[in-house]
Motif scaffolding. Structure first.
Motif, PDB file in Angstrom:
ATOM      1  N   GLY A  77     -58.575 -36.844  12.173  1.00  0.00           N
ATOM      2  CA  GLY A  77     -59.723 -37.646  11.785  1.00  0.00           C
ATOM      3  C   GLY A  77     -60.119 -38.719  12.779  1.00  0.00           C
ATOM      4  N   ALA A  78     -59.504 -38.732  13.990  1.00  0.00           N
ATOM      5  CA  ALA A  78     -59.749 -39.802  14.955  1.00  0.00           C
ATOM      6  C   ALA A  78     -60.630 -39.305  16.097  1.00  0.00           C
ATOM      7  CB  ALA A  78     -58.427 -40.343  15.494  1.00  0.00           C
ATOM      8  N   SER A  79     -61.912 -39.497  15.979  1.00  0.00           N
ATOM      9  CA  SER A  79     -62.876 -39.009  16.965  1.00  0.00           C
ATOM     10  C   SER A  79     -62.634 -39.605  18.355  1.00  0.00           C
ATOM     11  CB  SER A  79     -64.293 -39.365  16.513  1.00  0.00           C
ATOM     12  OG  SER A  79     -65.231 -39.084  17.524  1.00  0.00           O
ATOM     13  N   ASN A  80     -62.770 -38.783  19.396  1.00  0.00           N
ATOM     14  CA  ASN A  80     -62.704 -39.272  20.770  1.00  0.00           C
ATOM     15  C   ASN A  80     -64.032 -39.827  21.269  1.00  0.00           C
ATOM     16  OD1 ASN A  80     -60.031 -38.555  20.954  1.00  0.00           O
ATOM     17  ND2 ASN A  80     -60.343 -36.842  22.361  1.00  0.00           N
ATOM     18  N   ALA A  81     -65.077 -39.712  20.472  1.00  0.00           N
ATOM     19  CA  ALA A  81     -66.401 -40.157  20.920  1.00  0.00           C
ATOM     20  C   ALA A  81     -66.443 -41.649  21.210  1.00  0.00           C
ATOM     21  CB  ALA A  81     -67.454 -39.803  19.870  1.00  0.00           C
ATOM     22  N   ILE A  82     -65.555 -42.419  20.606  1.00  0.00           N
ATOM     23  CA  ILE A  82     -65.561 -43.871  20.819  1.00  0.00           C
ATOM     24  C   ILE A  82     -65.173 -44.244  22.248  1.00  0.00           C
ATOM     25  CG2 ILE A  82     -65.079 -44.346  18.394  1.00  0.00           C
ATOM     26  CD1 ILE A  82     -62.182 -45.031  19.233  1.00  0.00           C
ATOM     27  N   TYR A  83     -64.541 -43.320  22.975  1.00  0.00           N
ATOM     28  CA  TYR A  83     -64.025 -43.646  24.306  1.00  0.00           C
ATOM     29  C   TYR A  83     -65.014 -43.341  25.430  1.00  0.00           C
ATOM     30  CZ  TYR A  83     -59.615 -43.800  21.730  1.00  0.00           C
ATOM     31  OH  TYR A  83     -58.624 -44.100  20.826  1.00  0.00           O
ATOM     32  N   GLY A  84     -66.252 -43.048  25.087  1.00  0.00           N
ATOM     33  CA  GLY A  84     -67.235 -42.658  26.085  1.00  0.00           C
ATOM     34  C   GLY A  84     -67.305 -43.564  27.302  1.00  0.00           C
ATOM     35  N   PRO A  85     -67.485 -44.884  27.137  1.00  0.00           N
ATOM     36  CA  PRO A  85     -67.553 -45.752  28.319  1.00  0.00           C
ATOM     37  C   PRO A  85     -66.267 -45.761  29.141  1.00  0.00           C
ATOM     38  CG  PRO A  85     -68.542 -46.835  26.424  1.00  0.00           C
ATOM     39  CD  PRO A  85     -67.863 -45.600  25.902  1.00  0.00           C
ATOM     40  N   ARG A  86     -65.100 -45.684  28.483  1.00  0.00           N
ATOM     41  CA  ARG A  86     -63.826 -45.715  29.208  1.00  0.00           C
ATOM     42  C   ARG A  86     -63.631 -44.456  30.052  1.00  0.00           C
ATOM     43  NH1 ARG A  86     -60.300 -49.669  28.009  1.00  0.00           N
ATOM     44  NH2 ARG A  86     -58.622 -48.526  29.052  1.00  0.00           N
ATOM     45  N   THR A  87     -64.178 -43.342  29.601  1.00  0.00           N
ATOM     46  CA  THR A  87     -63.951 -42.071  30.294  1.00  0.00           C
ATOM     47  C   THR A  87     -65.189 -41.602  31.055  1.00  0.00           C
ATOM     48  OG1 THR A  87     -64.548 -40.812  28.307  1.00  0.00           O
ATOM     49  CG2 THR A  87     -62.221 -41.389  28.583  1.00  0.00           C
ATOM     50  N   ARG A  88     -66.108 -42.521  31.314  1.00  0.00           N
ATOM     51  CA  ARG A  88     -67.364 -42.150  31.969  1.00  0.00           C
ATOM     52  C   ARG A  88     -67.121 -41.460  33.302  1.00  0.00           C
ATOM     53  NH1 ARG A  88     -71.043 -40.271  33.914  1.00  0.00           N
ATOM     54  NH2 ARG A  88     -73.179 -41.038  34.193  1.00  0.00           N
ATOM     55  N   LEU A 258     -68.882 -46.391  11.835  1.00  0.00           N
ATOM     56  CA  LEU A 258     -67.517 -46.902  11.974  1.00  0.00           C
ATOM     57  C   LEU A 258     -66.778 -46.793  10.650  1.00  0.00           C
ATOM     58  CD1 LEU A 258     -67.868 -50.091  14.237  1.00  0.00           C
ATOM     59  CD2 LEU A 258     -67.475 -47.710  14.885  1.00  0.00           C
ATOM     60  N   GLY A 259     -67.480 -47.071   9.567  1.00  0.00           N
ATOM     61  CA  GLY A 259     -66.873 -46.911   8.248  1.00  0.00           C
ATOM     62  C   GLY A 259     -66.485 -45.476   7.968  1.00  0.00           C
ATOM     63  N   ALA A 260     -67.335 -44.551   8.415  1.00  0.00           N
ATOM     64  CA  ALA A 260     -67.032 -43.131   8.226  1.00  0.00           C
ATOM     65  C   ALA A 260     -65.800 -42.713   9.016  1.00  0.00           C
ATOM     66  CB  ALA A 260     -68.228 -42.277   8.635  1.00  0.00           C
ATOM     67  N   LEU A 261     -65.586 -43.330  10.186  1.00  0.00           N
ATOM     68  CA  LEU A 261     -64.394 -43.014  10.971  1.00  0.00           C
ATOM     69  C   LEU A 261     -63.126 -43.407  10.214  1.00  0.00           C
ATOM     70  CD1 LEU A 261     -65.581 -44.068  14.536  1.00  0.00           C
ATOM     71  CD2 LEU A 261     -64.861 -41.784  13.847  1.00  0.00           C
ATOM     72  N   GLY A 262     -63.122 -44.597   9.638  1.00  0.00           N
ATOM     73  CA  GLY A 262     -61.958 -45.025   8.857  1.00  0.00           C
ATOM     74  C   GLY A 262     -61.745 -44.166   7.627  1.00  0.00           C
ATOM     75  N   LYS A 263     -62.836 -43.842   6.945  1.00  0.00           N
ATOM     76  CA  LYS A 263     -62.746 -42.995   5.755  1.00  0.00           C
ATOM     77  C   LYS A 263     -62.217 -41.609   6.122  1.00  0.00           C
ATOM     78  CE  LYS A 263     -66.148 -43.260   2.862  1.00  0.00           C
ATOM     79  NZ  LYS A 263     -67.504 -43.091   2.244  1.00  0.00           N
ATOM     80  N   GLY A 264     -62.665 -41.108   7.272  1.00  0.00           N
ATOM     81  CA  GLY A 264     -62.242 -39.776   7.697  1.00  0.00           C
ATOM     82  C   GLY A 264     -60.764 -39.702   8.003  1.00  0.00           C
ATOM     83  N   MET A 265     -60.227 -40.749   8.625  1.00  0.00           N
ATOM     84  CA  MET A 265     -58.793 -40.739   8.925  1.00  0.00           C
ATOM     85  C   MET A 265     -57.967 -40.727   7.648  1.00  0.00           C
ATOM     86  SD  MET A 265     -58.375 -43.048  12.367  1.00  0.00           S
ATOM     87  CE  MET A 265     -59.735 -44.164  12.090  1.00  0.00           C
ATOM     88  N   LYS A 266     -58.401 -41.485   6.656  1.00  0.00           N
ATOM     89  CA  LYS A 266     -57.693 -41.488   5.378  1.00  0.00           C
ATOM     90  C   LYS A 266     -57.813 -40.134   4.694  1.00  0.00           C
ATOM     91  CE  LYS A 266     -55.505 -43.270   1.867  1.00  0.00           C
ATOM     92  NZ  LYS A 266     -54.043 -43.544   1.971  1.00  0.00           N
ATOM     93  N   LEU A 267     -59.015 -39.565   4.696  1.00  0.00           N
ATOM     94  CA  LEU A 267     -59.254 -38.272   4.063  1.00  0.00           C
ATOM     95  C   LEU A 267     -58.427 -37.167   4.717  1.00  0.00           C
ATOM     96  CD1 LEU A 267     -61.051 -36.552   2.087  1.00  0.00           C
ATOM     97  CD2 LEU A 267     -62.657 -36.326   4.004  1.00  0.00           C
ATOM     98  N   SER A 268     -58.316 -37.204   6.037  1.00  0.00           N
ATOM     99  CA  SER A 268     -57.683 -36.117   6.784  1.00  0.00           C
ATOM    100  C   SER A 268     -56.165 -36.143   6.739  1.00  0.00           C
ATOM    101  CB  SER A 268     -58.155 -36.160   8.240  1.00  0.00           C
ATOM    102  OG  SER A 268     -59.554 -35.999   8.330  1.00  0.00           O
TER     103      SER A 268
END
Length: 360
Positions: A77-88, A258-268
């Motif tokens: 449930g932990a998307s990698n999309a948040i790391y876009g600027p770090r991995t540019r 961002l809320g959906a990311l937290g909810k997804g980790m709990k759900l998954s």
């Protein structure tokens, strides 16, 4: 492994990373950094019907002729999309495909919790195969580099083993190795760490859990990950300085997302107990494709020594193991420049040579 409880612990332990105004400024800066203006570049994000539901897929890179890298994110449930600027910088050398699996981030927000379909390892594994085939067709390539991190590497090993014709190489980082409960060294090390630190409440929680993760509930898996991460200074510092800041300042995510990311980790978390029974050695150590593990030198969540023991038993046409220095879990995102160097020196020359031979 990253869980909702782990994110919550990091959030409580550090001040909110700036006001909303400061967040907007940092988001705008990140968005400028992520612009792709190269004439042969690609920057596409859209929903694709995978496994019967709309799932979010991003494709970004500065040159469509570069090798395609498909990431399988962790969590679950932990998307990698948040790391876009770090991995540019990675996008100068690879076309990066990022996918929010069912129950994750933008995919979850698209249709909601009640419409994610079956949340199981088997269903999500079939999704990964379908995404791979979709990406190959859309980008017109025969094979893609499969890069799997943390819990995603549980999928990654099985994909690489079963479908070597779809992938030009396998790269595992934060490599998760299952051994059907035979190795309890990480559990013992955690007990020692908690005892030394005088964390009596956390120590009691871990002592109540059997050393064999096959007996744990989903809640116990989450509790173990939270305690293991927050009791390790390097991992917890990375959670706060890399994961939480990437999450908070992500130019690709609204507050609702961002809320959906937290909810997804709990759900998954519900898929974790079944995977504890996996045995990677029993499933096979022969891989018919180039095989790489790039691991943090101090990883306590997916222990480095266990990943190295598995790697030593792997038989593959080409294989290599390398350490990312000054890194625990989240190694490729803590030190994206080290990870890119490994990709450029060990992986990219191999897969580009494969492409030349195939088209000769």
């Amino acid at each position: 492994m990253i869980t909702a409880a782990l994110i919550a612990a990091a959030t409580l332990a550090t001040p909110v990373a700036g006001t909303l105004g400061h967040r907007r400024i940092r988001q705008a800066s990140g968005a400028r950094q992520m612009r792709i203006e190269a004439p042969n570049g690609i920057d596409e994000q859209r929903y694709v019907c995978i496994g019967g539901i709309d799932q979010w897929i991003s494709v970004r890179g500065e040159d469509r002729a570069n090798p395609v890298m498909l990431e399988i994110h962790g969590g679950p449930g932990a998307s990698n999309a948040i790391y876009g600027p770090r991995t540019r910088a990675w996008e100068k050398h690879f076309t990066i495909v990022r996918w929010d699996m069912r129950g994750t981030g933008k995919t979850l927000r698209r249709s909601g919790t009640a419409h994610q379909g079956e949340l199981s390892f088997a269903r999500m594994y079939e999704d990964a195969v379908e995404v791979t085939r979709h990406v190959r067709g859309e980008l017109g390539v025969d094979r893609v580099v499969l890069v799997a991190n943390s819990f995603g590497s549980t999928f990654g090993l099985r994909l690489a083993r079963q479908y070597p014709d779809l992938y030009s190489a396998y790269v595992g980082t934060d490599q998760n190795i299952h051994d059907a409960g035979r190795d309890d060294s990480a559990h013992r090390a955690l007990l020692t760490r908690l005892h030394t630190a005088g964390k009596r409440k956390e120590l009691a929680t871990i002592e109540e859990m059997d050393a064999d993760a096959r007996t744990w509930t989903a809640e116990q898996h989450a509790a173990y990950a939270k305690i293991a991460a927050t009791s390790d200074p390097l991992t917890f510092a990375t959670m706060k300085s890399v994961v939480m800041k990437s999450l908070w300042f992500s130019p690709q995510h609204s507050l609702g997302e961002l809320g959906a990311l937290g909810k997804g980790m709990k759900l998954s978390e519900q898929i974790l107990p079944a995977t504890a029974h996996f045995d990677d050695w029993a499933d096979g150590t022969t891989f018919d494709l180039p095989f790489f593990i790039f691991q943090g030198d101090q990883d306590v969540l997916t222990p480095t020594d266990r990943a190295k023991r598995f790697f030593d038993d792997v038989q593959a046409p080409v294989k290599d193991f390398a350490l990312i220095e000054d890194a625990g879990h989240f190694a490729s995102f803590r030190h994206p420049e080290q990870f890119l160097h490994l990709m450029l020196t060990k992986v990219r020359p191999l897969v580009t040579n494969q492409l030349r031979l195939a088209t000769a």
